[in-house]
Design an enzyme around this catalytic site. Sequence first.
Site: not given
Length: 744
Positions: A310, A369, A392
């Site tokens: 991530c 995250h 994202d």
Amino acid sequence: MSNTKGASQQQQQQQQQQQQQITKSGFNNGDKLRLKRFVPRYVKSGKRSNTVEYDQVANRRGMVVRRGEYFYLDLEFDEVFDDYDLLSFRVSVDDYGFEAYQKSWHLKEEPTRFSDHESYHCPIQMRSVIVYPGSNKVTVVFYTAKNCITAKYWITQMYATRSLEITFNYDMKFPISVVYNPFCPDDAVYLESGAECREYVLESTGRVYFGSSRSIGSKSWNFGQFDDPVLDCAYYLLAKSGLPFDSWGDPVSVARSLSALVNSNDDNGVLVGNWSGDYAGGVAPTEWRGSLAIIAKYYESKTPVKFGQCWVFSGLMTSLARALGIPARSVTNFDSAHDTNCNLIVDSFFNDTFAPIAELNSDSIWNFHVWNDLWMKRPDLGGDFDGWQAVDATPQERSDSIFRTGPCPVKAIKQGKLDVDFDTPFIYAEVNACIKHWQKNADGTNKELYSDPTKVGRSISTKAVGSEDRLDITDQYKFPEGSREEDAAFRAAKNSKKVQIKVERNDDNKRRRNLQLNIATEEYLVIGGDIKVTLELTNGARTDKKILFGIAANLKQYNGKVIRQLAFEKGEVTVKGSSTSPVELAIQSADYTNSAGCEEVGIEIVPVGIDGNDKVVKQTIVHLFNPELDIEIVGEVCQNKAFHFKCTFVNPVPFTLSDARFSIEGPGLRGKSMDKSVGQVKPGDKASCSITLTPVRCGERNFIVSFISKELKGVQKAYPIYVEPDPTAVLEDEIIEVRQQVVY
């Protein structure tokens, strides 16, 4: 504004007819106007647009112009140029190999009165032609509209017309990359604060936060948005996405397209995600220190780069967005929920001995995250949700059949308005889901143990403006836990038509109970050390109590995946009234070091306590941090002058590190790192080396030094340096001599 292929062919035929008419008119040799040289004012234009840091500007290879700004072209002819001489140019789009984007315009000097004229539709316009009386030199001032389509354009030819009859055609090829303008109040990405513009657009290095809400760490990241080929790669990805050319100037559409193309899942985008622990055939995610090497490799090969997680996806998105002029920041959410069934609940199951049941836990809580916030207006939502938008690029769930997320207004997330585009339910759950702990009995039934709506979405972090400090932005994403506003937002979210399963939440933290659990351990754990965990069982009653307990310690990958159980204890202990009894758990370094060196991992501590009908479940993550390395600078640090990094690292783990090397990444290395191999490093031994660098840019620079081995990766340290300017460096634009011209 776009032209079809047929229209382009018709345009070429009209141009040939015009040229034939001009040729028939004839001219005298004395009327001939020859272009001797031209000077694209890359640096002058770049200073006006705040784009002098881009490689193509610094190296005098192309313009980078922000929307709403001017750029300049100086011309020198062989004789005096007067007001009766007219100029025009051929402007085309760089299609990056995609036929749908093959477009060009004939841009004329005279004012355009009719909207159907070809010049009117050209994204680049001529502001003025400055003619100097009695001189053979001319300055052409171009401008881009405040809503100009952001793309790479080429001026490929220039036409000079004398006496409205004779036209001279000159080959002239140089690129103009148009990017967004956060400094302009009329641009869709305008940021009022100059300090925020510098941080979120112009800063080429930053910090990414990781670890756990209990122990937050950070690592430096080299965004490198001004280095080649980042901007070209951003344009290429937009072309590859099939986004209509007219939408390239819309930051909402651009952000959504990049969210899909940064990952490789659907369309062979930039980076392959991998959380398996097996990184054969690629680079372990913890080994990357910046975006530039990844983007350079992808742009050269046009095949996805292996591998990322991530924070790497977020770093790439920051680089590409900032290269395009869109303000962007990397954001870390700690205790981040992954709600797979859109009910705003994360279910966690235990067996009848209070051990976690991993195969039933399809929902998960990530230790952390990392995603992005991009700043833009949202006219598609009526203007009520302008500002930061969550985006994202990590491939988690599909949105409209493609792995992408956002842009989603942070304001909508905070208010629980899940019907607002795009992907608000998923991101809302990441920061606001309620955790429900269940006991699965031998007969298959489930019994609720504990419900906690406060655990998810903690310490949401980004780098502070103008400093290396961490900025907590949790209040931008959610109201304070337990407040009336937070409860109203959750009720609004639960009632959304996008929430598929309606589940009530309750907060067992608010219940008065005699039994309390507390987890005591070190806040900062370094890989290679033994770990001691103490579970403190507190009896708030006046009488003695027999407490049933279970405590598990799991080595857990940061995305919630349990690698293995390190320790488990269960039993019964008598706790005297109004007192506390400890239960200790010991974890040896040999139990985890073999699995921790190439991953972002933490040790999850999950205790369960039962006193009759009184049940308590707690959970905490203690992140395992990499050891430090030492850096020393040898020599004077000046632009275009060599200096040396002296690097030292001591092996803290109980086994030999193989294929070890030191590596440096930073500005001016063009996507390549400087490596120095040191071979094997035995336990307790010291490895050291000296690496020579020659910085090509002056000013504040940040170099990232890493120690990498087969068994241990991600050891790094950022070293900020001020590079003194080279007084002999060339600052002027290059004069380009004209060697060929065609007369019509």
